[in-house]
Design an enzyme around this catalytic site. Sequence first.
Site, PDB file in Angstrom:
ATOM      1  N   TYR A 139       0.646  15.305   6.289  1.00 24.03           N
ATOM      2  CA  TYR A 139       1.085  15.193   7.691  1.00 24.03           C
ATOM      3  C   TYR A 139       0.014  14.499   8.539  1.00 24.03           C
ATOM      4  CZ  TYR A 139       1.462  16.656  12.532  1.00 24.03           C
ATOM      5  OH  TYR A 139       1.472  16.654  13.902  1.00 24.03           O
ATOM      6  N   VAL A 155       0.459  11.559  20.665  1.00 22.95           N
ATOM      7  CA  VAL A 155      -0.784  11.711  21.433  1.00 22.95           C
ATOM      8  C   VAL A 155      -1.712  10.492  21.319  1.00 22.95           C
ATOM      9  CG1 VAL A 155      -0.790  14.249  21.519  1.00 22.95           C
ATOM     10  CG2 VAL A 155      -1.923  13.079  19.611  1.00 22.95           C
ATOM     11  N   LYS A 175       7.011  11.341  13.361  1.00 26.92           N
ATOM     12  CA  LYS A 175       7.878  12.466  12.969  1.00 26.92           C
ATOM     13  C   LYS A 175       9.345  12.032  12.869  1.00 26.92           C
ATOM     14  CE  LYS A 175       4.646  15.800  15.023  1.00 26.92           C
ATOM     15  NZ  LYS A 175       4.290  16.585  16.216  1.00 26.92           N
ATOM     16  N   SER A 179       2.689  11.438  16.742  1.00 23.85           N
ATOM     17  CA  SER A 179       3.975  12.135  16.562  1.00 23.85           C
ATOM     18  C   SER A 179       5.202  11.229  16.587  1.00 23.85           C
ATOM     19  CB  SER A 179       4.121  13.233  17.602  1.00 23.85           C
ATOM     20  OG  SER A 179       3.283  14.293  17.238  1.00 23.85           O
ATOM     21  N   TYR A 184       8.323  17.467  23.771  1.00 20.11           N
ATOM     22  CA  TYR A 184       7.845  18.859  23.683  1.00 20.11           C
ATOM     23  C   TYR A 184       8.355  19.677  24.873  1.00 20.11           C
ATOM     24  CZ  TYR A 184       4.830  16.455  20.437  1.00 20.11           C
ATOM     25  OH  TYR A 184       4.368  15.678  19.434  1.00 20.11           O
TER      26      TYR A 184
HETATM   27  N1  GLU Z   1      -1.489  14.570  14.839  1.00 21.93           N
HETATM   28  C1  GLU Z   1      -1.235  15.233  16.087  1.00 21.93           C
HETATM   29  C2  GLU Z   1      -1.357  16.712  15.913  1.00 21.93           C
HETATM   30  O1  GLU Z   1      -0.995  17.207  14.875  1.00 21.93           O
HETATM   31  C3  GLU Z   1       0.141  14.857  16.566  1.00 21.93           C
HETATM   32  C4  GLU Z   1       0.493  15.437  17.906  1.00 21.93           C
HETATM   33  C5  GLU Z   1       1.288  14.494  18.786  1.00 21.93           C
HETATM   34  O2  GLU Z   1       1.224  13.292  18.650  1.00 21.93           O
HETATM   35  O3  GLU Z   1       1.980  15.007  19.671  1.00 21.93           O
HETATM   36  O4  GLU Z   1      -1.819  17.409  16.754  1.00 21.93           O
END
Ligand code: GLU
Length: 334
Positions: A214, A284, A91, A88, A266
Amino acid sequence: MNIKIGSISAILACAISSVSMAAPSTEELKKVAELAHAKFKNDNSGKNADYIPALAAVPSDLFGIVIVTKDGDMIKVGDVDKSFSIQSCSKVFTMCLVMEESGSDVILEKVNVEPTGMAFNSIKAIEHGDGRADNPFVNAGAITTVSLIKADNPTQRWDKILKTYEKFAGSKLVVLDDIFKSEAATNYRNRGIANVLYNSGNLFSDPVEATEVYTKQCSVGVNAEQLAVMGSALANRGVNPVTKERVMQSKHVPLVLSAMMMNGFYDGSGQWAWRAGLPAKTGVGGGILAVVPGQMVIVGFAPPLDKYGNSVRAQKAIEFITSELDLNIFGSTK
Ligand code: GLU
């Protein structure tokens, strides 16, 4: 109005002193980064993400810290050359790409910038609001952001993403195939999110395609050094201090940082703001990219995560460095 001249100058003096506080020297940064590494390297709390099977297999003891200053100086401690999936943290850079292409309002209008207070992959959060994804850093918002990239087909969309990441990194990047395959085979929840968004008119390309692109962006491999260089433009008004290239407009930097502050952890974002007081984004894969605006980026990497999906050792290390050097953007906590 009854404001005394004395109190105005006191306020000004206070503001000026906080602005002109000397930035820590490279030696100080190195010392504190080494202390942070030594202090937390044996902290085994948290556990690797396992909902993406390949992430469970990454060695849990990896731990690296990299600082890149606005002048391009670099401090590296620990496992800074080990490649891990950006997840993430990506993003942030896709958000930058969309803003460069279409302006910042498109993020506000089509995605929004509100915290959800719910898990990163929540479907409830979408239904709870007005059908938009809430912010670019939860999965729903990130998939929407991907769908907003101007492209005629998925190949074009993906090329733009990879080129953007490489421009921020100043180096070639590749997708970690084992991670991509593992996530693509198991990402039913993200496919569901894309379908819900598309159904309410809040996803702007085909949902299967947007989810696939994504997933690929999350599987890009970076090491801690590359992630720090990628983020360094956010500490330097949009110019990468290592490559000296302008990678984004300076007016977009505060907007991206505000979204990181509000949503980067988050449903743990409030606690992070309280403890560290820095805009940051986690992944993650175990990476965390934190920005001290106008000064430096601090990247921590360690795979084990807390219950919100944020790296435990990376958080602790960045918090420690921030506190030791008094870098909290809201003011001194000493
Ligand atoms: N590719 C992971 C997902 O879509 C990213 C989540 C993250 O890094 O927080 O669940």
